[in-house]
Design an enzyme around this catalytic site. Sequence first.
Site, PDB file in Angstrom:
ATOM      1  N   LYS A 291       0.835  -1.202   0.000  1.00  0.00           N
ATOM      2  CA  LYS A 291       0.000   0.000   0.000  1.00  0.00           C
ATOM      3  C   LYS A 291       0.877   1.262   0.000  1.00  0.00           C
ATOM      4  O   LYS A 291       2.101   1.168   0.197  1.00  0.00           O
ATOM      5  CB  LYS A 291      -0.921  -0.029   1.220  1.00  0.00           C
ATOM      6  CG  LYS A 291      -1.930  -1.196   1.196  1.00  0.00           C
ATOM      7  CD  LYS A 291      -2.862  -1.135   2.401  1.00  0.00           C
ATOM      8  CE  LYS A 291      -3.852  -2.272   2.401  1.00  0.00           C
ATOM      9  NZ  LYS A 291      -4.790  -2.189   3.552  1.00  0.00           N
TER      10      LYS A 291
ATOM     11  N   TYR B 245     -12.335  -2.225  -3.322  1.00  0.00           N
ATOM     12  CA  TYR B 245     -12.838  -2.254  -1.950  1.00  0.00           C
ATOM     13  C   TYR B 245     -14.369  -2.209  -1.879  1.00  0.00           C
ATOM     14  O   TYR B 245     -14.930  -1.796  -0.859  1.00  0.00           O
ATOM     15  CB  TYR B 245     -12.219  -1.102  -1.146  1.00  0.00           C
ATOM     16  CG  TYR B 245     -10.810  -1.389  -0.665  1.00  0.00           C
ATOM     17  CD1 TYR B 245     -10.511  -2.568   0.024  1.00  0.00           C
ATOM     18  CD2 TYR B 245      -9.775  -0.466  -0.864  1.00  0.00           C
ATOM     19  CE1 TYR B 245      -9.221  -2.826   0.484  1.00  0.00           C
ATOM     20  CE2 TYR B 245      -8.482  -0.724  -0.398  1.00  0.00           C
ATOM     21  CZ  TYR B 245      -8.216  -1.906   0.277  1.00  0.00           C
ATOM     22  OH  TYR B 245      -6.941  -2.157   0.741  1.00  0.00           O
TER      23      TYR B 245
ATOM     24  N   ASN C 207      -1.755  -0.175   7.236  1.00  0.00           N
ATOM     25  CA  ASN C 207      -1.280  -1.518   7.576  1.00  0.00           C
ATOM     26  C   ASN C 207      -0.464  -2.185   6.472  1.00  0.00           C
ATOM     27  O   ASN C 207      -0.444  -3.404   6.343  1.00  0.00           O
ATOM     28  CB  ASN C 207      -2.439  -2.397   8.065  1.00  0.00           C
ATOM     29  CG  ASN C 207      -3.501  -2.599   6.997  1.00  0.00           C
ATOM     30  OD1 ASN C 207      -3.382  -2.095   5.885  1.00  0.00           O
ATOM     31  ND2 ASN C 207      -4.529  -3.361   7.336  1.00  0.00           N
TER      32      ASN C 207
ATOM     33  N   HIS D   6      -1.899  -5.329   1.287  1.00  0.00           N
ATOM     34  CA  HIS D   6      -3.186  -5.983   1.009  1.00  0.00           C
ATOM     35  C   HIS D   6      -2.925  -7.387   0.491  1.00  0.00           C
ATOM     36  O   HIS D   6      -1.966  -7.606  -0.242  1.00  0.00           O
ATOM     37  CB  HIS D   6      -3.970  -5.213  -0.062  1.00  0.00           C
ATOM     38  CG  HIS D   6      -5.141  -6.004  -0.579  1.00  0.00           C
ATOM     39  ND1 HIS D   6      -6.361  -6.032   0.063  1.00  0.00           N
ATOM     40  CD2 HIS D   6      -5.257  -6.862  -1.636  1.00  0.00           C
ATOM     41  CE1 HIS D   6      -7.179  -6.850  -0.591  1.00  0.00           C
ATOM     42  NE2 HIS D   6      -6.525  -7.368  -1.622  1.00  0.00           N
TER      43      HIS D   6
ATOM     44  N   GLU E 150      -9.502  -9.942  -7.923  1.00  0.00           N
ATOM     45  CA  GLU E 150      -8.531  -8.862  -7.756  1.00  0.00           C
ATOM     46  C   GLU E 150      -7.408  -8.947  -8.790  1.00  0.00           C
ATOM     47  O   GLU E 150      -6.957  -7.919  -9.302  1.00  0.00           O
ATOM     48  CB  GLU E 150      -7.985  -8.898  -6.316  1.00  0.00           C
ATOM     49  CG  GLU E 150      -9.084  -8.514  -5.308  1.00  0.00           C
ATOM     50  CD  GLU E 150      -8.706  -8.770  -3.854  1.00  0.00           C
ATOM     51  OE1 GLU E 150      -7.601  -9.279  -3.575  1.00  0.00           O
ATOM     52  OE2 GLU E 150      -9.550  -8.469  -2.979  1.00  0.00           O
TER      53      GLU E 150
HETATM   54  P1  DAT Z   1      -7.686  -6.976   5.253  1.00  0.00           P
HETATM   55  O1  DAT Z   1      -6.901  -5.879   4.586  1.00  0.00           O
HETATM   56  O2  DAT Z   1      -6.914  -7.639   6.355  1.00  0.00           O
HETATM   57  O3  DAT Z   1      -8.271  -7.959   4.269  1.00  0.00           O
HETATM   58  P2  DAT Z   1     -10.373  -5.883   5.497  1.00  0.00           P
HETATM   59  O4  DAT Z   1     -10.646  -6.456   4.137  1.00  0.00           O
HETATM   60  O5  DAT Z   1     -11.317  -6.221   6.584  1.00  0.00           O
HETATM   61  O6  DAT Z   1      -8.908  -6.281   6.011  1.00  0.00           O
HETATM   62  O7  DAT Z   1     -10.300  -4.297   5.403  1.00  0.00           O
HETATM   63  C1  DAT Z   1      -9.646  -3.684   4.307  1.00  0.00           C
HETATM   64  C2  DAT Z   1      -8.825  -2.539   4.819  1.00  0.00           C
HETATM   65  O8  DAT Z   1      -9.662  -1.561   5.398  1.00  0.00           O
HETATM   66  C3  DAT Z   1      -7.842  -2.918   5.933  1.00  0.00           C
HETATM   67  O9  DAT Z   1      -6.633  -3.441   5.425  1.00  0.00           O
HETATM   68  C4  DAT Z   1      -7.651  -1.610   6.629  1.00  0.00           C
HETATM   69  C5  DAT Z   1      -9.012  -0.946   6.504  1.00  0.00           C
HETATM   70  N1  DAT Z   1      -9.825  -1.186   7.705  1.00  0.00           N
HETATM   71  C6  DAT Z   1     -10.423  -2.342   8.061  1.00  0.00           C
HETATM   72  N2  DAT Z   1     -11.077  -2.226   9.219  1.00  0.00           N
HETATM   73  C7  DAT Z   1     -10.893  -0.943   9.609  1.00  0.00           C
HETATM   74  C8  DAT Z   1     -11.312  -0.168  10.728  1.00  0.00           C
HETATM   75  N3  DAT Z   1     -12.067  -0.691  11.689  1.00  0.00           N
HETATM   76  N4  DAT Z   1     -10.921   1.126  10.797  1.00  0.00           N
HETATM   77  C9  DAT Z   1     -10.152   1.686   9.831  1.00  0.00           C
HETATM   78  N5  DAT Z   1      -9.725   1.013   8.742  1.00  0.00           N
HETATM   79  C10 DAT Z   1     -10.090  -0.277   8.635  1.00  0.00           C
HETATM   80 MG    MG Z   2      -9.750  -7.799   2.846  1.00  0.00          MG
END
Ligand code: DAT
Ligand code: MG
Length: 149
Positions: free
Chosen positions: A10, A50, A113, A116, A127
Amino acid sequence: MVENTFLMVKPDGVQRQLIGEILQRFERKGFQLAGAKLMQISQELAEEHYGEHKGKSFYNELVEFITSGPVFAMVWQGENVIETSRQMMGKTNPKEALPGTIRGDYGVIVGKNIIHGSDSPEAAEREIGLFFKPEELVGYEKLMNSCIY
Ligand code: DAT
Ligand code: MG
């Protein structure tokens, strides 16, 4: 089963010069790189990628962040690579990600974080198709495979 997955450094990881470090982890693990590129994600691509998070409280922030600078998009191949790469990334929130994982070692907050990764075979296929044209993916026999498999 040999699978393909979509992984992406990212904008925070690119700015922090972690591309090489992250590539190296998947290379050393024994997975095979099938495609990679540095790119700027458009608003449209971000919203499609997303889409599952549309309507959530963090969605706007997420789209803004992922389009805020270049990302490094990759396709990796290998036995069980989808699940294993998720384990190597660590939990979504770096606060909960274990040391030794990418997010555990380099991230601090959930909104930044580092990486991805696709979370299922269906997501991986979707994707990869969103980010790569078929001709951007390279199939080849990795000579070291006989040492790994
Ligand atoms: P991942 O990236 O582990 O697949 P996800 O698909 O649940 O996680 O969410 C996509 C991204 O969105 C994640 O990498 C960071 C952001 N995100 C997820 N939960 C969040 C939250 N509670 N607050 C802020 N950003 C969040
Ligand atoms: Mg995800």
